[in-house]
Scaffold this active site. Structure first.
Site, mmCIF file in Angstrom:
data_model
loop_
_atom_site.group_PDB
_atom_site.id
_atom_site.type_symbol
_atom_site.label_atom_id
_atom_site.label_comp_id
_atom_site.label_asym_id
_atom_site.label_seq_id
_atom_site.Cartn_x
_atom_site.Cartn_y
_atom_site.Cartn_z
ATOM 1 N N SER A 125 -16.940 -7.749 -10.184
ATOM 2 C CA SER A 125 -17.722 -8.293 -9.072
ATOM 3 C C SER A 125 -17.697 -9.808 -9.037
ATOM 4 O O SER A 125 -17.581 -10.486 -10.075
ATOM 5 C CB SER A 125 -19.174 -7.813 -9.190
ATOM 6 N N TYR A 149 -26.556 -7.385 -13.040
ATOM 7 C CA TYR A 149 -25.315 -6.724 -12.627
ATOM 8 C C TYR A 149 -24.105 -7.595 -12.944
ATOM 9 O O TYR A 149 -23.104 -7.120 -13.505
ATOM 10 C CB TYR A 149 -25.391 -6.420 -11.131
ATOM 11 N N LYS A 153 -21.035 -6.779 -15.590
ATOM 12 C CA LYS A 153 -19.628 -6.778 -15.197
ATOM 13 C C LYS A 153 -18.812 -7.739 -16.067
ATOM 14 O O LYS A 153 -17.657 -7.445 -16.431
ATOM 15 C CB LYS A 153 -19.493 -7.155 -13.722
#
Length: 325
Positions: A125, A149, A153
């Protein structure tokens, strides 16, 4: 060839599975075309399946029993899409860590094979980047994630690179910007809240945009992402030049650019009210605005040409959905 798709019931997963069925083959370790004999679809929720090449596994990637079943199945290639996304990860970081990091470690342990390392294609991402950013962020920019998040990642990228170095897998990572257009129903994901602007605009429904008109974001169509995931899978390892992660080149558009594109394609101006969401703005402002890649052309990874094209892709999916309903 046996192909595992985790998160197969999700937005990107469903489009990817359709594309794999159409292509009917992937390139093997020697660069030869190999027919796809079976695709194992892993997700908590999956649609009804009719193609005999598809095998459903309605389960959770975090469960050890699930990973044992995968290990016995012995996939040749894996597209690992299962994840807890940005907003949900901020609300429950422990659960997100279990899915985004621990489950990946378990998956690598389950499928790793030094004699015949499976290819593992992983969508990372834009969220791995953050902090004070230049106008354009390239593949090798320093990672300073500002969300759970993004942190997960970034950890996952290192795990995949290390497992590849040990010869357990052949890992390849494509970092995604905002992927459009999620068909609905609406969710609280960042990408879907922007996708709602397009969905409602095309449907002629008044909509509320949660960002300022001049807010600029990097975007890509789901069709282009799926094309590029397959291209990355098929890429000659020598062309990766030892670098296993690259950015998905993106279009950078403002909210008002999106509204203008809808008006052009639909020949009618959408009814939009701009009511900025502070929490969403904080997340989006932490991301790069210009998302580029010097490595993408080496492996055939492309960008969309215009936002009009992204809208047209979405309209095509709507029509295809009507014809199969």
């Amino acid at each position: 060839m046996r192909v595992l798709v985790t998160g197969a019931g999700g937005f990107i997963g469903t489009v990817l599975v359709d594309a794999l069925l159409r292509h009917d083959q992937l390139l093997g370790r020697g660069g030869e075309a190999v027919r796809i004999k079976e695709i194992l679809l892993l997700d908590n929720v999956l649609p009804n399946l009719t193609d005999p090449r598809l095998t459903p596994l309605r389960a959770n990637i975090s469960d050890q029993d699930t990973r044992l079943r995968i290990a016995r199945w012995k996939p040749d290639s894996v597209f690992h899409l299962a994840a807890v996304l940005t907003s949900a990860a901020e609300q429950d970081p422990a659960r997100a860590l279990a899915v985004n990091v621990s489950a990946l470690a378990g998956l690598i342990d389950s499928i790793g094979n030094p004699q015949a390392p499976p290819r593992l294609i992983f969508p990372s991402s834009i969220a791995v980047f953050g902090g004070l950013l230049p106008d354009h962020v390239d593949d090798d920019h320093l990672q300073r994630p500002q969300t759970s998040y993004g942190t997960h990642k970034a950890i996952a990228e290192l795990m995949l690179a290390d497992a590849t170095r040990h010869g357990l897998i052949d890992g390849r990572t494509l970092r995604l910007p905002i992927v459009l257009v999620h068909p609905g129903p609406p969710t609280q994901s960042v990408s879907d809240r922007i996708a709602g602007l397009v969905r409602d605009g095309i449907a002629g429904t008044p909509t509320i945009c949660p960002l300022r008109p001049d807010t600029r974001v990097p975007v890509v169509s789901v069709d282009t992402v799926v094309h590029n995931l397959i291209m990355l899978h098929n890429a000659d390892p020598a062309r990766l030049r030892g670098n296993r992660a690259l950015n998905q080149p993106a279009l950078t558009v403002s909210m008002e650019d999106i509204v203008a594109a809808i008006a052009r394609v639909m020949d009618a101006a959408p009814e939009v009210s701009f009511v900025p969401d502070t929490d969403l703005k904080k997340i989006v402002d932490s991301w790069p605005k210009g998302f580029i890649s010097t490595r993408a052309p080496l492996v055939g990874v492309i960008a969309d040409k215009s936002f009009d094209e992204i809208i047209i892709h979405y309209l095509t999916h709507i029509e295809a959905g009507k014809s199969t309903a």
